[in-house]
Write an enzyme that holds these catalytic residues in place. Structure first.
Site, PDB file in Angstrom:
ATOM      1  N   ASP A  29      -0.641 -11.149   2.191  1.00  0.00           N
ATOM      2  CA  ASP A  29       0.733 -10.746   2.471  1.00  0.00           C
ATOM      3  C   ASP A  29       1.164 -11.355   3.814  1.00  0.00           C
ATOM      4  O   ASP A  29       1.045 -12.559   4.010  1.00  0.00           O
ATOM      5  CB  ASP A  29       0.811  -9.205   2.430  1.00  0.00           C
ATOM      6  CG  ASP A  29       2.182  -8.644   2.710  1.00  0.00           C
ATOM      7  OD1 ASP A  29       3.074  -8.785   1.857  1.00  0.00           O
ATOM      8  OD2 ASP A  29       2.364  -8.052   3.796  1.00  0.00           O
ATOM      9  N   TYR A  58       8.599  -8.632  11.371  1.00  0.00           N
ATOM     10  CA  TYR A  58       9.673  -9.091  10.473  1.00  0.00           C
ATOM     11  C   TYR A  58      10.977  -9.348  11.226  1.00  0.00           C
ATOM     12  O   TYR A  58      11.797 -10.149  10.797  1.00  0.00           O
ATOM     13  CB  TYR A  58       9.918  -8.047   9.376  1.00  0.00           C
ATOM     14  CG  TYR A  58       8.779  -7.952   8.399  1.00  0.00           C
ATOM     15  CD1 TYR A  58       8.745  -8.756   7.263  1.00  0.00           C
ATOM     16  CD2 TYR A  58       7.718  -7.078   8.614  1.00  0.00           C
ATOM     17  CE1 TYR A  58       7.687  -8.684   6.350  1.00  0.00           C
ATOM     18  CE2 TYR A  58       6.662  -6.999   7.718  1.00  0.00           C
ATOM     19  CZ  TYR A  58       6.655  -7.808   6.596  1.00  0.00           C
ATOM     20  OH  TYR A  58       5.605  -7.740   5.707  1.00  0.00           O
ATOM     21  N   HIS A 106       0.252  -6.375  -6.024  1.00  0.00           N
ATOM     22  CA  HIS A 106       0.361  -7.029  -4.716  1.00  0.00           C
ATOM     23  C   HIS A 106      -0.870  -6.757  -3.837  1.00  0.00           C
ATOM     24  O   HIS A 106      -1.234  -7.589  -3.013  1.00  0.00           O
ATOM     25  CB  HIS A 106       1.623  -6.491  -4.023  1.00  0.00           C
ATOM     26  CG  HIS A 106       1.828  -7.017  -2.639  1.00  0.00           C
ATOM     27  ND1 HIS A 106       2.248  -8.297  -2.386  1.00  0.00           N
ATOM     28  CD2 HIS A 106       1.653  -6.435  -1.415  1.00  0.00           C
ATOM     29  CE1 HIS A 106       2.346  -8.477  -1.072  1.00  0.00           C
ATOM     30  NE2 HIS A 106       1.984  -7.385  -0.470  1.00  0.00           N
TER      31      HIS A 106
END
Length: 286
Positions: A92, A204, A259
């Site tokens: 990720d 982020y 995921h």
């Protein structure tokens, strides 16, 4: 060089080749527990808490989480551990960092293994052309807001965090290794500490300042593992990644997997990693 203290968990003897593991969001070193046990026989396996996560220091300013800082962290950590190269594995967001370390410091990465994250250039180009992926990555934009994303994670006793790993939409599927109550408790303990979500979300908040990349090519043998039922990443990006790897590239897509691949299907993931590591060493010996 940053002056930050990094927390990591290690298995395997010092002096063995280094395998460095970079977790994703919202995770910490614990997401690699199955790999720490598996690879310690032949490697010094180090699972890191990235900058701002878990017990690693979390600088307060958003600017301290730019991608170039995160890449430099990995270089510094490698040197602090007494190594000049490693097998680098990322999942990720940790996969994003692993790709960038491999591009910027190729001499430090003998083999690259990425789990459920495409080459960063593929990601940025694909997201602009495919509204469906833009929607799946909507949280990138949501995270640009101050304080509110952190608050949302804490509401209702961290319901959002729990459901990421356990819900039908985003969690580990029926055929995977479900997280135990203790596993969930470990995540809740880490992320319920005061301010524990701001560092991770700050990663982020800097993404748009660093992309697109100036350099793209990956020159070491690369393995990309992908859970096809990833709720956040479209599988088409995995195949396109091939064009940026100028060495042996292997892609394996696991059809029933989510995921959270290395926790979802640890036995298969570990087997695929072993095969890749052995295959490359025998090929080099020839």
């Amino acid at each position: 060089d940053s002056g930050l203290r990094f927390h990591y968990v290690a298995a395997g003897e010092r002096g063995k080749p280094l395998m460095l593991l970079l977790h994703g969001f919202p995770e910490f070193w614990y997401s690699w527990r199955h790999q720490l046990r598996e690879f310690k026989s032949e490697y010094r396996v180090v699972a890191l808490d990235l900058r701002g996560y878990g017990e690693t220091d979390a600088p307060s300013h958003k600017e301290n989480y730019k991608l170039d800082c995160l890449i430099t962290d990995i270089k510094d950590i490698l040197e602090s551990l007494g190594y000049n190269k490693c097998v680098l594995i990322g999942h990720d967001w940790g996969g994003m960092i692993a790709w960038l370390v491999a591009i910027c410091y190729p001499e430090m990465v003998t083999k690259l293994i990425v789990v459920n994250f495409p080459h960063p250039s593929v990601f940025t180009e694909y997201i602009l052309r495919h509204p469906s992926q833009l929607i799946k990555s909507g949280y990138y934009f949501f995270f640009q807001m101050p304080w509110f994303p952190e608050f949302m994670f804490t509401v209702n006793d961290f319901k959002v965090l729990k459901s990421l790993f356990t819900s039908q939409a985003t969690g580990i599927g029926r055929k995977g290794c479900r997280l135990t109550a203790e596993d969930i408790e470990a995540y809740l303990y880490i992320f319920s500490q005061p301010g524990a979500l701001t560092g991770p979300i700050n990663h982020y908040r800097n993404i748009f300042s660093c992309l697109p990349l100036q350099h793209h090519e990956v020159i070491m043998p690369t393995l990309l593992l992908w859970g096809e039922r990833d709720a956040f990443m479209e599988v088409e990006m995995a195949e396109i990644t091939r064009i940026y790897v100028k060495n042996h590239f292997r892609l394996t897509i696991l059809s029933e997997a989510s995921h959270w691949l290395q926790q979802d299907q640890p036995d298969i993931v570990n087997k695929l990693i072993w095969t890749f590591l052995k295959e490359e060493t025998t090929r080099k010996r020839e």
